[in-house]
Write an enzyme that holds these catalytic residues in place. Sequence first.
Site, PDB file in Angstrom:
ATOM      1  N   GLY A   1       0.835  -1.201   0.000  1.00  0.00           N
ATOM      2  CA  GLY A   1       0.000   0.000   0.000  1.00  0.00           C
ATOM      3  C   GLY A   1       0.864   1.243   0.000  1.00  0.00           C
TER       4      GLY A   1
ATOM      5  N   THR B   1       6.331  -6.691   1.843  1.00  0.00           N
ATOM      6  CA  THR B   1       7.453  -6.374   0.952  1.00  0.00           C
ATOM      7  C   THR B   1       8.777  -6.790   1.575  1.00  0.00           C
ATOM      8  OG1 THR B   1       6.198  -4.475   0.172  1.00  0.00           O
ATOM      9  CG2 THR B   1       8.571  -4.457  -0.273  1.00  0.00           C
TER      10      THR B   1
ATOM     11  N   ASP C   1       0.615   1.951   9.325  1.00  0.00           N
ATOM     12  CA  ASP C   1       0.153   1.167  10.475  1.00  0.00           C
ATOM     13  C   ASP C   1       1.130   1.208  11.659  1.00  0.00           C
ATOM     14  OD1 ASP C   1      -1.884   0.452   8.741  1.00  0.00           O
ATOM     15  OD2 ASP C   1      -0.971  -1.470   8.205  1.00  0.00           O
TER      16      ASP C   1
ATOM     17  N   GLY D   1      -5.119   0.488  10.104  1.00  0.00           N
ATOM     18  CA  GLY D   1      -4.135  -0.029  11.051  1.00  0.00           C
ATOM     19  C   GLY D   1      -3.917  -1.516  10.915  1.00  0.00           C
TER      20      GLY D   1
ATOM     21  N   GLU E   1      -9.755  -0.733  12.476  1.00  0.00           N
ATOM     22  CA  GLU E   1     -10.405  -1.692  11.565  1.00  0.00           C
ATOM     23  C   GLU E   1     -10.197  -3.149  11.993  1.00  0.00           C
ATOM     24  OE1 GLU E   1      -8.731  -1.350   7.642  1.00  0.00           O
ATOM     25  OE2 GLU E   1      -6.686  -1.643   8.355  1.00  0.00           O
TER      26      GLU E   1
ATOM     27  N   HIS F   1      -8.896   5.333   2.819  1.00  0.00           N
ATOM     28  CA  HIS F   1      -7.647   5.729   2.163  1.00  0.00           C
ATOM     29  C   HIS F   1      -7.333   7.211   2.256  1.00  0.00           C
ATOM     30  CE1 HIS F   1      -8.513   1.740   0.641  1.00  0.00           C
ATOM     31  NE2 HIS F   1      -7.217   1.625   0.485  1.00  0.00           N
ATOM     32  N   LEU F   2      -8.252   8.004   2.800  1.00  0.00           N
ATOM     33  CA  LEU F   2      -7.905   9.401   3.097  1.00  0.00           C
ATOM     34  C   LEU F   2      -6.661   9.456   3.970  1.00  0.00           C
ATOM     35  CD1 LEU F   2     -11.307  11.068   4.069  1.00  0.00           C
ATOM     36  CD2 LEU F   2      -9.804  11.686   2.168  1.00  0.00           C
TER      37      LEU F   2
HETATM   38  O1  F6P Z   1      -1.097  -1.491   5.512  1.00  0.00           O
HETATM   39  C1  F6P Z   1      -1.611  -0.247   5.184  1.00  0.00           C
HETATM   40  C2  F6P Z   1      -3.103  -0.315   4.996  1.00  0.00           C
HETATM   41  O2  F6P Z   1      -3.557   0.976   4.687  1.00  0.00           O
HETATM   42  C3  F6P Z   1      -3.866  -0.901   6.168  1.00  0.00           C
HETATM   43  O3  F6P Z   1      -4.039   0.005   7.211  1.00  0.00           O
HETATM   44  C4  F6P Z   1      -5.135  -1.333   5.481  1.00  0.00           C
HETATM   45  O4  F6P Z   1      -5.736  -2.421   6.182  1.00  0.00           O
HETATM   46  C5  F6P Z   1      -4.680  -1.780   4.131  1.00  0.00           C
HETATM   47  O5  F6P Z   1      -3.428  -1.161   3.904  1.00  0.00           O
HETATM   48  C6  F6P Z   1      -5.638  -1.421   3.021  1.00  0.00           C
HETATM   49  O6  F6P Z   1      -5.170  -1.989   1.849  1.00  0.00           O
HETATM   50  P1  F6P Z   1      -5.699  -1.576   0.406  1.00  0.00           P
HETATM   51  O7  F6P Z   1      -5.069  -0.264   0.037  1.00  0.00           O
HETATM   52  O8  F6P Z   1      -5.217  -2.686  -0.472  1.00  0.00           O
HETATM   53  O9  F6P Z   1      -7.191  -1.462   0.469  1.00  0.00           O
END
Ligand code: F6P
Length: 340
Positions: free
Chosen positions: A10, A104, A126, A169, A220, A270-271
């Site tokens: 991510g 990664t 996170d 998180g 979450e 994603h904000l």
């Molecule tokens: O690991 C970063 C993160 O933003 C987490 O907090 C979240 O659970 C996950 O990636 C979301 O992933 P994606 O961008 O694939 O929806």
Amino acid sequence: MKIAVLTAGGDCPGLNAVIRGIVLKGDRIYDHEFVGVRDGFRGLVEDDLVPLPRQRVRGLSKVGGTILGTSRVSPMTNGGTDRVKEVMDKHDIEALIAIGGEGTLTVARMFHDAGINVVGVPKTIDNDLSATDRTFGFDTAVSVATESIDRLRTTGEAHSRCMVVEVMGRNVGWIALHAGIASGAHAILIPEVPVTPSQLFGWVRHAMDRGRAPVVVVAEGFTFAGEEGAVASDRTDGFGRQLLGGIGERVTRMIEEATGVETRNTTLGHLQRGGVPSSYDRVLATRFGTAAVDAVSDRMWGTMVALHGIDIVNVRLRDATSALKVVPRDQWDEAAILFG
Ligand code: F6P
């Protein structure tokens, strides 16, 4: 030396600042040549590389996202380390700098085991990597979440509503804890601390009794005491890990039914990962970048840069990926004293 740089997993505010730090120092001090790998490991197995001269990275420390693109494509199921070696050999690439989170860095460790020259840079909003005190991206995510909660509080107060805010998180509660403390939440629900529904309803009622509009921050990955598994989605990311999310909506319904208080959920999603990095994240990311190019120049293969106290150090990738950094119970207890 010719060095490839990739960002995988991510995205995270600060990725571009790392790339800039690597290229500027690598060019000026070591005279290295850099190529960027497009979209994480996808570009590595598909031979999708771009030149990365110093002009390309100018002014990047304040830019969100990643100029290289990212993905959660796993190289291990797409040609494996043999294919990666083939592409690197074809372009005379001697080393790889892999910027990413747990998934990664686990792949980077496998590369090292297979004889590929690799150095890792930890990133994740996170903040769940145990080998480093902080990851860049976390500070920005907490700031975004805090500002959002502050805004939600005023609309909650206007309507005498309870406001539930679901933050990211993954399996840990760092963002929820810090944003919850910073915004003065009336309850903070994190995966590390089991809480019963009646405890939660108690905090909500207590805030209402004092004339406050309750604010509940929920990570979450949270589940109630005695429940199993935080997974609220059947979707997985490219590394095979299940995506979380949806607990905020459930908590909202439960509060409304049990207390009768009108309740609304906001999932920040994603904000928390988008936009400009905070100054803290720009600095940490830049320091990680320049330290990573030092590690490559010193041929410290199989290591990762990390923050210990105020120092940037090198740790072994093997140790960096062995355990998640979870929120210690006493830190949540300190925050909980202020609930209600
Ligand atoms: O690991 C970063 C993160 O933003 C987490 O907090 C979240 O659970 C996950 O990636 C979301 O992933 P994606 O961008 O694939 O929806």
